[in-house]
Design a protein around this motif. Structure first.
Motif, PDB file in Angstrom:
ATOM      1  N   PHE A  21       0.838  -1.200   0.000  1.00  0.00           N
ATOM      2  CA  PHE A  21       0.000   0.000   0.000  1.00  0.00           C
ATOM      3  C   PHE A  21       0.873   1.251   0.000  1.00  0.00           C
ATOM      4  CE2 PHE A  21      -2.248   3.279   2.555  1.00  0.00           C
ATOM      5  CZ  PHE A  21      -3.327   3.499   1.705  1.00  0.00           C
ATOM      6  N   GLY A  22       0.613   2.153  -0.954  1.00  0.00           N
ATOM      7  CA  GLY A  22       1.430   3.352  -1.082  1.00  0.00           C
ATOM      8  C   GLY A  22       0.719   4.632  -0.709  1.00  0.00           C
ATOM      9  N   GLY A  23      -0.448   4.523  -0.051  1.00  0.00           N
ATOM     10  CA  GLY A  23      -1.191   5.710   0.353  1.00  0.00           C
ATOM     11  C   GLY A  23      -2.295   6.042  -0.636  1.00  0.00           C
ATOM     12  N   LEU A  24      -3.137   6.985  -0.246  1.00  0.00           N
ATOM     13  CA  LEU A  24      -4.207   7.430  -1.123  1.00  0.00           C
ATOM     14  C   LEU A  24      -3.699   8.520  -2.062  1.00  0.00           C
ATOM     15  CD1 LEU A  24      -7.266   7.709   1.332  1.00  0.00           C
ATOM     16  CD2 LEU A  24      -6.560   5.749  -0.066  1.00  0.00           C
ATOM     17  N   THR A  25      -4.212   8.536  -3.260  1.00  0.00           N
ATOM     18  CA  THR A  25      -3.916   9.613  -4.197  1.00  0.00           C
ATOM     19  C   THR A  25      -4.665  10.871  -3.740  1.00  0.00           C
ATOM     20  OG1 THR A  25      -5.820   9.098  -5.578  1.00  0.00           O
ATOM     21  CG2 THR A  25      -3.760   7.925  -6.062  1.00  0.00           C
ATOM     22  N   PRO A  26      -4.366  12.041  -4.320  1.00  0.00           N
ATOM     23  CA  PRO A  26      -5.154  13.234  -3.978  1.00  0.00           C
ATOM     24  C   PRO A  26      -6.647  13.025  -4.201  1.00  0.00           C
ATOM     25  CG  PRO A  26      -3.160  13.868  -5.133  1.00  0.00           C
ATOM     26  CD  PRO A  26      -3.215  12.366  -5.185  1.00  0.00           C
ATOM     27  N   GLU A  27      -7.001  12.329  -5.279  1.00  0.00           N
ATOM     28  CA  GLU A  27      -8.413  12.021  -5.517  1.00  0.00           C
ATOM     29  C   GLU A  27      -8.949  11.075  -4.441  1.00  0.00           C
ATOM     30  OE1 GLU A  27      -6.445  13.299  -9.172  1.00  0.00           O
ATOM     31  OE2 GLU A  27      -6.001  11.685  -7.748  1.00  0.00           O
ATOM     32  N   GLY A  28      -8.098  10.150  -4.011  1.00  0.00           N
ATOM     33  CA  GLY A  28      -8.501   9.239  -2.952  1.00  0.00           C
ATOM     34  C   GLY A  28      -8.750   9.953  -1.633  1.00  0.00           C
ATOM     35  N   GLN A  29      -7.931  10.964  -1.331  1.00  0.00           N
ATOM     36  CA  GLN A  29      -8.131  11.742  -0.112  1.00  0.00           C
ATOM     37  C   GLN A  29      -9.458  12.481  -0.157  1.00  0.00           C
ATOM     38  OE1 GLN A  29      -6.436  11.721   2.590  1.00  0.00           O
ATOM     39  NE2 GLN A  29      -4.451  10.830   2.063  1.00  0.00           N
ATOM     40  N   ARG A  30      -9.794  13.051  -1.315  1.00  0.00           N
ATOM     41  CA  ARG A  30     -11.080  13.753  -1.429  1.00  0.00           C
ATOM     42  C   ARG A  30     -12.239  12.766  -1.346  1.00  0.00           C
ATOM     43  NH1 ARG A  30      -8.118  16.718  -5.296  1.00  0.00           N
ATOM     44  NH2 ARG A  30      -9.074  15.604  -7.049  1.00  0.00           N
ATOM     45  N   ALA A  31     -12.068  11.611  -1.977  1.00  0.00           N
ATOM     46  CA  ALA A  31     -13.122  10.596  -1.922  1.00  0.00           C
ATOM     47  C   ALA A  31     -13.325  10.092  -0.496  1.00  0.00           C
ATOM     48  CB  ALA A  31     -12.771   9.432  -2.852  1.00  0.00           C
ATOM     49  N   LEU A  32     -12.237  10.032   0.279  1.00  0.00           N
ATOM     50  CA  LEU A  32     -12.327   9.552   1.652  1.00  0.00           C
ATOM     51  C   LEU A  32     -13.228  10.460   2.490  1.00  0.00           C
ATOM     52  CD1 LEU A  32     -11.377   7.660   3.939  1.00  0.00           C
ATOM     53  CD2 LEU A  32      -9.408   9.200   4.239  1.00  0.00           C
ATOM     54  N   ILE A  33     -13.113  11.763   2.300  1.00  0.00           N
ATOM     55  CA  ILE A  33     -13.947  12.710   3.054  1.00  0.00           C
ATOM     56  C   ILE A  33     -15.422  12.455   2.765  1.00  0.00           C
ATOM     57  CG2 ILE A  33     -14.546  15.148   3.318  1.00  0.00           C
ATOM     58  CD1 ILE A  33     -11.598  15.798   2.679  1.00  0.00           C
ATOM     59  N   ARG A  34     -15.747  12.310   1.464  1.00  0.00           N
ATOM     60  CA  ARG A  34     -17.142  12.054   1.093  1.00  0.00           C
ATOM     61  C   ARG A  34     -17.584  10.665   1.531  1.00  0.00           C
ATOM     62  NH1 ARG A  34     -20.761  14.293   0.669  1.00  0.00           N
ATOM     63  NH2 ARG A  34     -21.722  13.722  -1.309  1.00  0.00           N
ATOM     64  N   ALA A  35     -16.676   9.689   1.499  1.00  0.00           N
ATOM     65  CA  ALA A  35     -17.026   8.328   1.914  1.00  0.00           C
ATOM     66  C   ALA A  35     -17.433   8.309   3.387  1.00  0.00           C
ATOM     67  CB  ALA A  35     -15.839   7.386   1.682  1.00  0.00           C
ATOM     68  N   ARG A  36     -16.689   9.025   4.222  1.00  0.00           N
ATOM     69  CA  ARG A  36     -17.037   9.079   5.644  1.00  0.00           C
ATOM     70  C   ARG A  36     -18.412   9.717   5.840  1.00  0.00           C
ATOM     71  NH1 ARG A  36     -11.027  11.112   7.492  1.00  0.00           N
ATOM     72  NH2 ARG A  36     -10.142   9.058   7.979  1.00  0.00           N
ATOM     73  N   GLN A  37     -18.704  10.758   5.075  1.00  0.00           N
ATOM     74  CA  GLN A  37     -20.007  11.411   5.197  1.00  0.00           C
ATOM     75  C   GLN A  37     -21.132  10.475   4.756  1.00  0.00           C
ATOM     76  OE1 GLN A  37     -19.334  14.812   2.676  1.00  0.00           O
ATOM     77  NE2 GLN A  37     -18.459  16.061   4.336  1.00  0.00           N
ATOM     78  N   ILE A  38     -20.944   9.810   3.625  1.00  0.00           N
ATOM     79  CA  ILE A  38     -21.991   8.942   3.083  1.00  0.00           C
ATOM     80  C   ILE A  38     -22.222   7.741   3.992  1.00  0.00           C
ATOM     81  CG2 ILE A  38     -22.567   7.394   1.161  1.00  0.00           C
ATOM     82  CD1 ILE A  38     -21.021   9.398  -0.644  1.00  0.00           C
ATOM     83  N   VAL A  39     -21.138   7.102   4.431  1.00  0.00           N
ATOM     84  CA  VAL A  39     -21.282   5.935   5.310  1.00  0.00           C
ATOM     85  C   VAL A  39     -21.908   6.344   6.642  1.00  0.00           C
ATOM     86  CG1 VAL A  39     -20.011   4.188   6.617  1.00  0.00           C
ATOM     87  CG2 VAL A  39     -19.438   4.619   4.225  1.00  0.00           C
ATOM     88  N   GLY A  40     -21.485   7.497   7.171  1.00  0.00           N
ATOM     89  CA  GLY A  40     -22.068   7.970   8.418  1.00  0.00           C
ATOM     90  C   GLY A  40     -23.549   8.249   8.272  1.00  0.00           C
ATOM     91  N   ASP A  41     -23.935   8.915   7.178  1.00  0.00           N
ATOM     92  CA  ASP A  41     -25.355   9.202   6.937  1.00  0.00           C
ATOM     93  C   ASP A  41     -26.152   7.913   6.779  1.00  0.00           C
ATOM     94  OD1 ASP A  41     -24.943  11.915   7.080  1.00  0.00           O
ATOM     95  OD2 ASP A  41     -24.829  12.208   4.893  1.00  0.00           O
ATOM     96  N   THR A  42     -25.581   6.933   6.116  1.00  0.00           N
ATOM     97  CA  THR A  42     -26.275   5.660   5.917  1.00  0.00           C
ATOM     98  C   THR A  42     -26.500   4.949   7.243  1.00  0.00           C
ATOM     99  OG1 THR A  42     -25.292   5.428   3.710  1.00  0.00           O
ATOM    100  CG2 THR A  42     -26.175   3.433   4.735  1.00  0.00           C
ATOM    101  N   ARG A  43     -25.497   4.943   8.089  1.00  0.00           N
ATOM    102  CA  ARG A  43     -25.650   4.302   9.400  1.00  0.00           C
ATOM    103  C   ARG A  43     -26.704   5.025  10.231  1.00  0.00           C
ATOM    104  NH1 ARG A  43     -19.275   3.214  11.070  1.00  0.00           N
ATOM    105  NH2 ARG A  43     -18.836   1.684   9.441  1.00  0.00           N
TER     106      ARG A  43
END
Length: 296
Positions: free
Chosen positions: A53-75
């Motif tokens: 694993f070499g870390g998240l790309t810049p796009e991956g970092q932005r996607a991570l922020i939205r992923a946390r929001q979406i998963v949190g809202d779903t829960r």
């Protein structure tokens, strides 16, 4: 999609494909396939890959922020629907600074007495780790210091103001008088919490303000270890009053107040800032507020 977003969150948290897969209860090939499928769906590369694993790309970092929001809202949506169907029920994950564990017990036992279909996992963690666990959706709420170091965007409910006591053996010179000043501890044989604990940083600040720099010859991240050292050796330790009295009850130890100087640190319940809260989380926030509300 939600399952794949949870894979991305786990991978960012663990920084390792194998550990992330294990935390989700899936195989590493399943995790790798899920991340690749998510990249295909989003049309961007999310993870830098090599032999490891070499870390998240810049796009991956932005996607991570939205992923946390979406998963949190779903829960939260899932919990709201369950509450409308079954009443208050579910499981809450609570992380607590070690010095506030007695207060966590009061909160949890009072809450479960009123809402017996809600269960808890209570973890002892350092304050910085509590914030990280909240960000990673690994816990639902925390109990930590409110005003000593930055918390970010959270909702809080104050529980108590922390006052400090010195624990020593009954035959120790410190046990012979009344409250003692911090400046009297310059030559004391101290055992204290480790420096990664915010409580230790607060204590160090008290020492600095008193113009002394005593060394802790024994450090531990366990308050039980600190009290055991005092019990079995010629040591003294410093703990918040409530926890000190709980740990020393029934033991041949003296609990001596330390003179307070300045504002006492506030400790309270924190949760991710969100509106509306799920019924279970709102009830817990109300429970915390009720702990400090004067009785009629």
């Amino acid at each position: 999609m939600i399952a794949k977003l949870e894979m991305l969150i786990a991978l960012a948290r663990e920084q390792h494909f194998g550990r992330a897969a294990e935390s989700l209860g899936i195989t590493q090939p399943s995790l790798s396939t899920g991340i690749r499928q998510l990249e295909e769906q989003l049309g961007v590369k999310l993870v830098s890959r090599g032999s490891r694993f070499g870390g998240l790309t810049p796009e991956g970092q932005r996607a991570l922020i939205r992923a946390r929001q979406i998963v949190g809202d779903t829960r939260r949506l899932r919990d709201e629907m369950r509450a409308s169907r079954e009443g208050l029920a579910g499981h809450l994950r609570l992380a607590v600074i070690p010095t506030a564990l007695t207060w966590a017990s009061r909160l949890v036992t009072g809450f479960t007495a009123r809402h017996p279909n809600v269960s808890f996992t209570v973890l002892s963690r350092a304050s910085a780790e509590i914030l990280s666990l909240l960000d990673d959706l690994e816990i639902d709420v925390g109990i930590t210091y409110l005003d000593n170091e930055p918390l970010g965007r959270v909702t809080s409910r104050p529980l108590y103001a922390e006052s400090y006591t010195l624990i020593c053996r009954p035959d120790h010179p410190f046990a012979q008088g009344g409250p003692i000043g911090w400046d009297a501890l310059g030559a004391a044989r101290l055992c204290l919490l480790t420096p990664d604990m915010q409580n230790r940083r607060i204590i160090n600040r008290h020492f600095m303000e008193a113009g002394i720099g005593p060394a802790a010859l024994i450090e531990s991240n366990s308050t039980v270890v600190l009290v055991a050292n005092v019990l079995h050796g010629d040591w003294v330790t410093i703990l918040p009053d409530d926890l000190a009295r709980f740990l020393c009850e029934g033991k041949p130890l003296a609990v001596v107040p330390l003179k307070s100087e300045g504002a006492a640190p506030a400790v309270g319940l924190i949760a991710p800032h969100q509106e509306p809260y799920t019924p279970v989380l709102q009830a817990l926030l109300d429970e915390a507020e009720g702990l400090t509300r004067p009785s009629a």
